[in-house]
Design a protein around this motif. Structure first.
Motif, short mmCIF file in Angstrom:
data_model
loop_
_atom_site.label_atom_id
_atom_site.label_comp_id
_atom_site.label_asym_id
_atom_site.label_seq_id
_atom_site.Cartn_x
_atom_site.Cartn_y
_atom_site.Cartn_z
N LEU A 214 -7.37 -35.74 8.79
CA LEU A 214 -6.41 -34.94 8.02
C LEU A 214 -6.17 -35.55 6.64
O LEU A 214 -6.05 -34.82 5.65
N SER A 215 -6.12 -36.86 6.57
CA SER A 215 -5.91 -37.51 5.28
C SER A 215 -7.12 -37.30 4.36
O SER A 215 -6.96 -37.12 3.15
N ARG A 216 -8.32 -37.29 4.93
CA ARG A 216 -9.52 -37.02 4.12
C ARG A 216 -9.52 -35.57 3.62
O ARG A 216 -9.92 -35.29 2.49
N ALA A 217 -9.11 -34.65 4.47
CA ALA A 217 -9.04 -33.25 4.06
C ALA A 217 -8.05 -33.08 2.91
O ALA A 217 -8.31 -32.33 1.96
N ALA A 218 -6.92 -33.77 2.99
CA ALA A 218 -5.93 -33.70 1.92
C ALA A 218 -6.49 -34.28 0.63
O ALA A 218 -6.27 -33.73 -0.47
N LEU A 219 -7.24 -35.37 0.73
CA LEU A 219 -7.82 -36.02 -0.45
C LEU A 219 -8.80 -35.11 -1.17
O LEU A 219 -8.65 -34.84 -2.38
N LEU A 220 -9.81 -34.61 -0.46
CA LEU A 220 -10.85 -33.80 -1.11
C LEU A 220 -10.37 -32.39 -1.41
O LEU A 220 -10.76 -31.79 -2.42
N GLY A 221 -9.55 -31.82 -0.53
CA GLY A 221 -9.04 -30.48 -0.77
C GLY A 221 -8.18 -30.40 -2.01
O GLY A 221 -8.32 -29.48 -2.84
#
Length: 298
Positions: A214-221
């Motif tokens: 989820l943290s990666r999705a927030a970063l790239l999104g």
């Protein structure tokens, strides 16, 4: 009580305290700081990552690894978001980005259940498969536009500016889930409130991977979304000064990525907790305080 647990229970369990720590760890000026400040940052890094570091050289290598994150990832992310004129450049930059992401995810996994084992053939296939799939999927907008010869402006806006936002977030999450899937399958080490290891938990592994994904999705999104929103609100300015469009898009993406790295790393605690009722039956008795602790990875 174990000093790592004590530190994180007092300092690392709120978002803003974690953000402050990550900003300090990722601050390039640490390389030019005094010995006292460097030692302090090194100590925080050891506690923060649960690293078993024996020498100053090993600690410095970890610190340089974090400091190199933005300079390496920024060009890859920016280049992968650029509307390329052909499919080949899109595939090339997606391949580099997904390969780097896979390496970063693998390096920062929780390997407590591996006990010094060498990477398995299954893990190698997962890495290769994740990179190959994410590379092709990430280039889908460019492939559709060029292979189908789409010229309608609304469709081009959708494939170039809108679709990359959820696609970037989804692929970042997919890359994380795939590379670290063995943590969910095999479990990770969990600790009691005194820092004593009490066993291997698959439930904790699943929670650690899910939170990190989820943290990666927030970063790239977010990195994909903000430059496109900025471009939308400033399109009249760019129509009058078309030469500003490309540098503004690139610079805004790099700036947002730089800001989002510590923010995304701070969304969930490094020292995660899992409640007794969510643990395996054989581990529930060890959760005397109602929960156990685990290292989430990064």
């Amino acid at each position: 009580m174990d000093p790592n647990l004590l530190y994180w229970r007092s300092q690392g369990q709120s978002f803003f305290s974690r953000l402050r720590i990550w900003c300090n760890l990722l601050d390039p000026s640490s390389l030019l700081a005094s010995d006292v400040i460097i030692i302090s940052v090194h100590f925080s890094l050891c506690i923060f990552t649960f690293a078993s570091v024996q020498t100053i050289m090993q600690i410095s290598s970890l610190l340089c690894f974090f400091l190199a994150l933005l300079p390496i990832s920024a060009p890859l992310v920016v280049a992968s978001l650029v509307p390329h004129r052909g499919v080949t450049p899109a595939l090339f930059w997606q391949f580099l980005l997904q390969s780097y992401s896979a390496g970063f995810n693998y390096t920062n996994r929780n390997s407590s259940s591996e006990q010094g084992q060498k990477p398995s053939l299954k893990q190698a296939l997962l890495v290769v498969g994740a990179v190959a799939y994410a590379t092709c999927a990430g280039a889908v907008p460019q492939i559709v536009i060029h292979r189908l010869g789409i010229s309608a402006v609304p469709l081009q806006v959708f494939f170039r500016s809108i679709l990359p936002i959820p696609l970037s977030a989804a692929l970042a999450s997919f890359n994380m889930y795939t590379i670290r899937s063995e943590e969910s399958e095999n479990g990770i080490q969990v600790f009691d409130s005194k820092g004593n290891p009490v066993g291997i938990s698959k439930a904790a592994g699943e929670k650690a991977v899910r939170d990190t994904a989820l943290s990666r999705a927030a970063l790239l999104g977010t990195t994909a979304a903000v430059p496109n929103l900025l471009f939308f609100f400033l399109q009249r300015l760019f129509q009058r000064n078309s030469l500003l469009a490309t540098p503004v898009r690139h610079m805004s993406a790099a700036i947002v990525l730089g800001l989002m790295i510590p923010v995304s790393f701070s969304l969930f605690p490094q020292l995660g907790t899992i409640e007794r009722e969510n643990l395996e039956k054989e581990l529930q008795d060890a959760a005397v305080d109602g929960h156990l602790f685990y290292h989430r990875g990064l």
